[in-house]
Design a protein around this motif. Structure first.
Motif, PDB file in Angstrom:
ATOM      1  N   ALA A  19       1.773  10.316  -3.003  1.00  0.00           N
ATOM      2  CA  ALA A  19       1.302  11.055  -1.841  1.00  0.00           C
ATOM      3  C   ALA A  19       2.464  11.987  -1.290  1.00  0.00           C
ATOM      4  CB  ALA A  19       0.473  10.553  -1.020  1.00  0.00           C
ATOM      5  N   LEU A  20       3.634  11.119  -1.358  1.00  0.00           N
ATOM      6  CA  LEU A  20       4.707  11.579  -0.718  1.00  0.00           C
ATOM      7  C   LEU A  20       5.815  12.338  -1.960  1.00  0.00           C
ATOM      8  CD1 LEU A  20       6.510  11.785   1.825  1.00  0.00           C
ATOM      9  CD2 LEU A  20       7.543   9.684   1.145  1.00  0.00           C
ATOM     10  N   VAL A  23      11.097  15.177 -15.826  1.00  0.00           N
ATOM     11  CA  VAL A  23      10.179  14.989 -14.802  1.00  0.00           C
ATOM     12  C   VAL A  23       9.066  14.271 -15.111  1.00  0.00           C
ATOM     13  CG1 VAL A  23       8.917  16.361 -13.379  1.00  0.00           C
ATOM     14  CG2 VAL A  23      10.795  17.319 -14.321  1.00  0.00           C
ATOM     15  N   LEU A  24       8.802  12.978 -14.296  1.00  0.00           N
ATOM     16  CA  LEU A  24       7.891  12.245 -14.533  1.00  0.00           C
ATOM     17  C   LEU A  24       6.810  12.101 -13.466  1.00  0.00           C
ATOM     18  CD1 LEU A  24       9.915   9.053 -15.785  1.00  0.00           C
ATOM     19  CD2 LEU A  24       8.832  10.806 -17.265  1.00  0.00           C
ATOM     20  N   SER A  25       5.592  12.107 -13.819  1.00  0.00           N
ATOM     21  CA  SER A  25       4.397  11.815 -12.790  1.00  0.00           C
ATOM     22  C   SER A  25       4.724  10.471 -11.904  1.00  0.00           C
ATOM     23  CB  SER A  25       2.981  11.956 -13.482  1.00  0.00           C
ATOM     24  OG  SER A  25       1.981  11.620 -12.611  1.00  0.00           O
ATOM     25  N   THR A  26       4.614  10.570 -10.590  1.00  0.00           N
ATOM     26  CA  THR A  26       4.744   9.421  -9.959  1.00  0.00           C
ATOM     27  C   THR A  26       3.484   8.503 -10.182  1.00  0.00           C
ATOM     28  OG1 THR A  26       6.102  10.641  -8.505  1.00  0.00           O
ATOM     29  CG2 THR A  26       5.126   8.584  -7.670  1.00  0.00           C
ATOM     30  N   ILE A  32       0.916  -1.332  -0.168  1.00  0.00           N
ATOM     31  CA  ILE A  32      -0.091   0.145   0.178  1.00  0.00           C
ATOM     32  C   ILE A  32       0.718   1.086   0.056  1.00  0.00           C
ATOM     33  CG2 ILE A  32      -1.845   1.322   1.255  1.00  0.00           C
ATOM     34  CD1 ILE A  32      -2.763  -1.231   2.324  1.00  0.00           C
ATOM     35  N   PHE A  33       1.880   1.261   0.608  1.00  0.00           N
ATOM     36  CA  PHE A  33       2.788   2.413   0.634  1.00  0.00           C
ATOM     37  C   PHE A  33       3.648   2.558  -0.558  1.00  0.00           C
ATOM     38  CE2 PHE A  33       7.373   4.039   0.768  1.00  0.00           C
ATOM     39  CZ  PHE A  33       7.210   5.097   1.615  1.00  0.00           C
ATOM     40  N   TRP A  34       4.034   1.608  -1.433  1.00  0.00           N
ATOM     41  CA  TRP A  34       4.495   2.020  -2.641  1.00  0.00           C
ATOM     42  C   TRP A  34       3.541   2.266  -3.719  1.00  0.00           C
ATOM     43  CZ3 TRP A  34       9.357   2.927  -3.035  1.00  0.00           C
ATOM     44  CH2 TRP A  34      10.263   1.993  -2.218  1.00  0.00           C
ATOM     45  N   TYR A  35       2.177   1.752  -3.514  1.00  0.00           N
ATOM     46  CA  TYR A  35       1.288   2.157  -4.504  1.00  0.00           C
ATOM     47  C   TYR A  35       0.723   3.629  -4.257  1.00  0.00           C
ATOM     48  CZ  TYR A  35      -3.192   1.797  -6.921  1.00  0.00           C
ATOM     49  OH  TYR A  35      -4.441   1.897  -7.921  1.00  0.00           O
ATOM     50  N   ASN A  36       0.847   4.289  -2.978  1.00  0.00           N
ATOM     51  CA  ASN A  36       0.388   5.585  -2.478  1.00  0.00           C
ATOM     52  C   ASN A  36       1.791   6.297  -2.410  1.00  0.00           C
ATOM     53  OD1 ASN A  36      -2.618   5.380  -2.144  1.00  0.00           O
ATOM     54  ND2 ASN A  36      -1.949   3.789  -1.321  1.00  0.00           N
ATOM     55  N   ILE A  37       3.099   6.417  -3.190  1.00  0.00           N
ATOM     56  CA  ILE A  37       3.890   6.950  -2.841  1.00  0.00           C
ATOM     57  C   ILE A  37       4.180   8.159  -3.353  1.00  0.00           C
ATOM     58  CG2 ILE A  37       5.110   6.141  -4.900  1.00  0.00           C
ATOM     59  CD1 ILE A  37       7.022   6.819  -1.843  1.00  0.00           C
TER      60      ILE A  37
END
Length: 312
Positions: free
Chosen positions: A128-129, A145-148, A121-126
């Protein structure tokens, strides 16, 4: 008067017949368990709510088969990455370096101490960081520059989460395998002029494979089943695609049976392959099969006669 030894040896010298031990309690327990399994199997087969026609209809559904392919690909890719990273971490742990050892210990402490689902879940929502990632060539003006959110999909997050988590366990497996090899092997390799890296890759690791392979196979099978957690982040695996189907037709149990059948089939094939691989790697390390003993008949006193070793 005590009978002489000659009289004792002249008695009946026919081989003794050993009667097998009877285990009535085990037999009763086995029959009870068998009857229980028959009862459960019969209740499932004849239960109309199981909807076996739905199970058969979706067993080879293209969406389900795509999920099977994704699950297999995810398992193989993550296991390969885990073995590579784990081997590096294990070598760092055994290096004795004041810098490498704390780094390896910290890596193991973090990725073994946090739950796998939390990491996924952390890597899927990285995003947000870090909403954007900057990729470029050092000491040049080129960067991009790439969109995460675009870069980290559910499948990519699964690769990161499983590889890093699994590598922490593989590091301990590899370390145990390296420690199982006698230190004299390394000393002998170094005395011939090999470097530390050559001694590790050519002498130590090949001998450690006998210890590394069995738990690695178990970890791979556990990883295969753990890929079902990807359904929480919609990674396109088997359980994710099955969930997509039963969220539309509401046939939850039949579709879960479909997923279970595929997992059982894949795990069975992987287990058989692991067995043959362990036999191949374990050749030359003790007897893996029981040789037929010829002439092992009891003597006149009921003692087994020693068997002469077979000529090579």
């Amino acid at each position: 008067m005590t009978p002489s030894i000659e009289n004792a040896t002249s008695a009946d010298t026919s081989p003794l017949v050993y009667a097998p031990r009877r285990h009535p309690v085990q037999l009763v327990i086995g029959l009870v368990v068998l009857a229980f399994l028959i009862f459960i199997g019969n209740s499932l087969l004849n239960n109309k709510n199981m909807q076996w026609n739905v199970v058969i209809g979706y067993l080879f559904n293209p969406h389900v088969l795509h999920g099977v392919v994704v699950t297999l690909g995810l398992t193989v890719l993550c296991q390969i990455l885990a073995v590579i990273i784990g081997t590096i971490v294990a070598v760092m742990r055994l290096s004795g370096s004041r810098v490498m050892v704390p780094m390896a210990v910290g890596y193991l402490w973090f990725f073994r101490g946090t739950p796998l689902l939390v990491q996924l879940i952390f890597w899927y929502n990285i995003a947000a960081l870090f909403p954007h990632l900057v990729l470029g060539i050092p000491f040049t003006d080129y960067y991009q520059v790439l969109s995460t959110n675009t870069l980290i999909s559910g499948f990519t997050a699964a690769i990161l989460g499983f590889s890093l988590h699994e590598s922490a366990y593989m590091a301990e497996i590899v370390r145990a395998g390296i420690l199982s090899v006698s230190s004299g092997q390394k000393e002998a390799a170094l005395s011939t002029g090999m470097t530390e890296a050559q001694a590790m890759s050519r002498i130590i690791l090949p001998q450690a494979m006998r210890v590394i392979i069995p738990p690695t196979g178990n970890q791979g099978i556990n990883l295969l089943k753990a890929t079902s957690l990807v359904a929480f982040i919609s990674g396109g695996d088997l359980l994710s695609n099955v969930t997509d189907i039963y969220s539309v037709n509401f046939a939850v149990i039949p579709l879960l049976v479909v997923a279970s059948l595929w997992y059982l089939a894949i795990v069975t094939i992987a287990t058989i392959g692991q067995t043959y691989l362990e036999r191949a790697v374990g050749k030359g390390y003790g007897s893996s099969t029981v040789r037929k003993q010829k002439g092992n008949q009891p003597d006149e006193f009921g003692h087994a006669k020693p068997v002469e070793p077979e000529a090579l």
